[in-house]
Design a protein around this motif. Sequence first.
Motif, short mmCIF file in Angstrom:
data_model
loop_
_atom_site.label_atom_id
_atom_site.label_comp_id
_atom_site.label_asym_id
_atom_site.label_seq_id
_atom_site.Cartn_x
_atom_site.Cartn_y
_atom_site.Cartn_z
N GLN A 46 1.00 8.42 2.49
CA GLN A 46 0.09 7.76 3.36
C GLN A 46 0.22 6.29 3.36
N THR A 47 -0.23 5.63 4.62
CA THR A 47 -0.30 4.50 4.85
C THR A 47 -1.31 3.53 4.37
N GLU A 48 -2.43 4.31 3.91
CA GLU A 48 -3.63 3.75 3.44
C GLU A 48 -3.94 3.88 1.88
N SER A 61 6.19 -5.85 0.45
CA SER A 61 6.18 -5.05 1.68
C SER A 61 4.72 -5.11 2.58
N ASP A 62 4.56 -5.36 3.68
CA ASP A 62 3.41 -5.37 4.27
C ASP A 62 3.16 -3.74 4.68
N LYS A 63 4.05 -3.04 4.34
CA LYS A 63 3.93 -1.42 4.78
C LYS A 63 4.01 -0.47 3.49
N LEU A 65 3.28 2.40 0.76
CA LEU A 65 3.11 3.61 0.90
C LEU A 65 2.18 4.06 -0.36
N ASP A 89 6.70 0.53 -2.78
CA ASP A 89 6.91 -0.86 -2.22
C ASP A 89 8.64 -1.14 -1.90
N GLU A 90 8.72 -2.03 -1.17
CA GLU A 90 10.02 -2.66 -0.61
C GLU A 90 10.05 -3.95 -1.50
N ALA A 94 9.40 -5.89 3.87
CA ALA A 94 9.40 -5.01 4.75
C ALA A 94 10.41 -4.65 5.61
N TYR A 98 12.46 1.25 0.66
CA TYR A 98 11.46 1.43 -0.25
C TYR A 98 12.33 1.67 -1.98
N GLN A 171 7.37 10.76 5.66
CA GLN A 171 7.69 10.32 4.58
C GLN A 171 7.23 11.01 3.30
#
Length: 225
Positions: A46-48, A61-63, A65, A89-90, A94, A98, A171
């Motif tokens: 999920q992205t949240e 990362s700013d994205k 999971l 995280d990356e 970003a 990952y 993902q």
Amino acid sequence: FCGIDVAAAIEVPKDAAAFDLKEISAFDVPGTVRTRLIFGAYVECQTEPGKDARRYPAFQSDKPLYGSFHIGGAATEPNVGCHYRFAIDESAGAGRGYDRMYLDMNLNGDLTDDAFCRPMKDVSRKTQLGVGDSGVEVRFEPVKVRLAPGSDPSQQLEVMPRFWSYASGRQYASLVTMKARTGTIKIGGDKFNVVLGHSRSIPGWFDHPETGLYLFAASGPSDEP
């Protein structure tokens, strides 16, 4: 959180037949079964962030999971077993890939007090899922997890965390049990080679009723159960 393991209360009939099975790597079982075992207990990322997590680390990362693995209980028993929250995280920022998974190993809702998992080195092709030329797959260093509250540390299950994505953008993450069991059993007058392992879920130990059991004709080697 951890719930109660109801599978432990199941009684074995006194007249049940017993067969010795040996421990092997889940990556060394016959081909078609191996593809089922190495998928692991999986969830879509999920992205949240999860609402029940208290604290996450500072991500590069700013994205990042997010998700949660449910193990030690059947899918129909969400309050049984343990829920391991995770974040991926990356580390290089970003879009750089990952490569860092945080697991809430102590199950306290705080992912800042747990060491992160790094990608494995010298990864065997036998562990590979196969996500296509445009997909991405990262296999992380194994960890040991609890399946029930108050578990003896020496009885923890070794699993390999995995992240993968498809060209479609979907993902996923999973925990793959590192070991399986194999041997020969007799049903009626027939002998079968068997593989006992966790296929797409980790409902409990290998004696859990929902553990995968695959039968092969004992007359000769075969990859097809």
